[in-house]
Design a protein around this motif. Sequence first.
Motif, PDB file in Angstrom:
ATOM      1  N   PHE A  88     -55.969  28.053  -0.124  1.00 28.95           N
ATOM      2  CA  PHE A  88     -55.665  27.764  -1.526  1.00 28.95           C
ATOM      3  C   PHE A  88     -56.736  26.859  -2.155  1.00 28.95           C
ATOM      4  CE2 PHE A  88     -51.630  29.301  -0.041  1.00 28.95           C
ATOM      5  CZ  PHE A  88     -51.052  29.892  -1.149  1.00 28.95           C
ATOM      6  N   GLU A 139     -56.127  30.872  -5.715  1.00 28.05           N
ATOM      7  CA  GLU A 139     -54.730  31.311  -5.664  1.00 28.05           C
ATOM      8  C   GLU A 139     -54.725  32.753  -5.175  1.00 28.05           C
ATOM      9  OE1 GLU A 139     -51.990  29.789  -5.843  1.00 28.05           O
ATOM     10  OE2 GLU A 139     -52.612  27.853  -6.678  1.00 28.05           O
ATOM     11  N   PRO A 140     -54.584  32.951  -3.873  1.00 25.08           N
ATOM     12  CA  PRO A 140     -54.743  34.302  -3.317  1.00 25.08           C
ATOM     13  C   PRO A 140     -53.802  35.342  -3.920  1.00 25.08           C
ATOM     14  CG  PRO A 140     -54.675  32.654  -1.579  1.00 25.08           C
ATOM     15  CD  PRO A 140     -54.342  31.947  -2.840  1.00 25.08           C
ATOM     16  N   GLU A 141     -52.630  34.914  -4.351  1.00 26.20           N
ATOM     17  CA  GLU A 141     -51.687  35.862  -4.942  1.00 26.20           C
ATOM     18  C   GLU A 141     -51.571  35.684  -6.445  1.00 26.20           C
ATOM     19  OE1 GLU A 141     -50.382  38.320  -3.216  1.00 26.20           O
ATOM     20  OE2 GLU A 141     -51.440  37.574  -1.455  1.00 26.20           O
TER      21      GLU A 141
END
Lengths: 361, 263
Positions: A88, A139-141
């Motif tokens: 993150f 923010e990977p998602e």
Amino acid sequence: MSSDRRAPNPYTDLPPSRYWRSAVAEKHPLDMDELFSPKFRIGPEERIAVAGSCFAQHVGRALRSNGFSVLDEEPAPNGLDAEVAETFGYGIYSARYGNIYTARQLVQLLKDCASGTVRETDFWIRGNRYYDALRPSVEPEGLGSLEEAVAHRRQHLRKVKAMLGKTDVFIFTLGLTEAWQDIATDIVYPSCPGVIAGRFDPEKHAFKNFDVEEVMQDMIEARSLLKAINPAMRFLFTVSPVPLTATASGQNVLVATTYSKSVLRAVCGALYGKFEDVDYFPSYEIIVSPSTRGFFYEPNMRSVNRHGVDHVMRTFLTAQGVETAGRGKRAGGQKGKKANGKAPARKDDVVCEEALLEAFS
Amino acid sequence: MALKICVVGNSHVGALKFGWENIRSSHRHELTFLGVPGTSVRDLTVEHGIVLPTTNTARKFFLKTSGSEGIALDSYDVVLLVGAGLTLTSALSLTNRWRPYGLLDETIRDSQSQFNLVSDQLFAELISSRVRKSFANRLLRKVTRQSAVRALYVTTPLPSSELRLARSDDPVLSLIAGAHGPSIASLYRNSLERVMGKDKVIFPPAHALVDGAMTDARYSRGSLRLDGEREHPDTDLNHMNAAYGALVLEEVFNRLGSATSSR
């Protein structure tokens, strides 16, 4: 009157480090001398901000673990596992700005911090999730709404501004000259639209390969913006030895890499000569020197391996008067500690959006 | 089938113990209770399949409530680990500094600097991380690794719904009692199931809760301490009474009755 003895010239009586044969060809690459003579020492109490391309992540880690005061204005929440935190964007740099590959990206960030500017084009969508296009990897998602993404970016800019206000030494690793730009706003992105999120639109997005004058102007502007925050701030610039993953320049990627690194290296040299408060550390030269025969690279001939990173940082630390290689660390050091105080497992991976381009090869 | 069940945990074992007295005539199971209150519960460990106290304080409670200095896990069919310090409020203590956008006061969302913003995804990971690192989870894992006994975790009761009447400055309690309470409790519940295993966690029945985030106040009134002689003070919003304990035990028995004999 004649003599066998040659007349003195500027090359007589130079130390061995000034001759290629004695400094490079006949030296083991781990034993090369006088690669770095700091213009200024960085004291343990001086607050350092670290930013730049993927390679800069190693710099930040090494400085932290050797007792330097590396700022972290956006620390990971308590109790978060170190690896998850890194996913993150925590603990990598002095704030969660992700990789800053180009000088233009750095100038943008500094201006946005100063003005608090957040634009609509700063966000990309993937599915129903929103991504900060200027740091898409943190923010990977993604985030649930545009409002939320804007709030995150606003807070991030406030944090970066606060961090810069505390900075004594700004360490920046220049990585690339190539970038993708929003045609309407001239904003450059750290990743091509469509790779992590967003959609590439040739009507809206253009390829940009910065030349030496543009990078020079951007770095001078970046320095001015930072000096406006702290007139006493000093700078240490490096060039990443990591080649381009891919190029959109139309040239062979090796040729494009050489162009990119040459421009960045030339700018660093010019800045070093122009400003007393700018130093240059030759991490690029240490890794790519012909004498290493590529042994500091992983088999992909792109990523720098642990030995290379260790050697680069040992060279830096030794020049800064810090004992390394298992000997005593700087007083008050935090050997092996992360920002949250937990000792991490050895980890050399870096977070690199640019590497995602390989997925398209 | 009658089962030998060991109930071990902190002060919340009390509600189950007194609840069992109310319903034991309806069941053939054999229950043993061991309660080590407060933080002393962390002085329990499992060695070679035996639950042991590691301090004199814990040993004292061990002897007092179970009459022995150790519990051989394999002499039971089921072990219920109760509470053991893992609570919704402790898991949420991180919200004093880090909050997802949805938990911010709408009127100050864009200008607030009190909280560091985290995404919903990271917030869920943070809650799971708290659960993963909790003493309760670690003890549960030790029990399942070191014995063949079936181990279940009985969650710490959610705070009493009287929380809404109490004037609390605690921001975590305010969150639980507020509009976001149900979603937070749901997130916590999911984290418990994800970390410990869905088949290992026992929650109170939904009808015992208010908005899914608090325990109905009728189950917090008249709760007794472990010694069975004194009531918890009126201001105690965390301990539940025998009626609650009986409800939870029925949930346990239902789970055991419907489950296969897998660990």
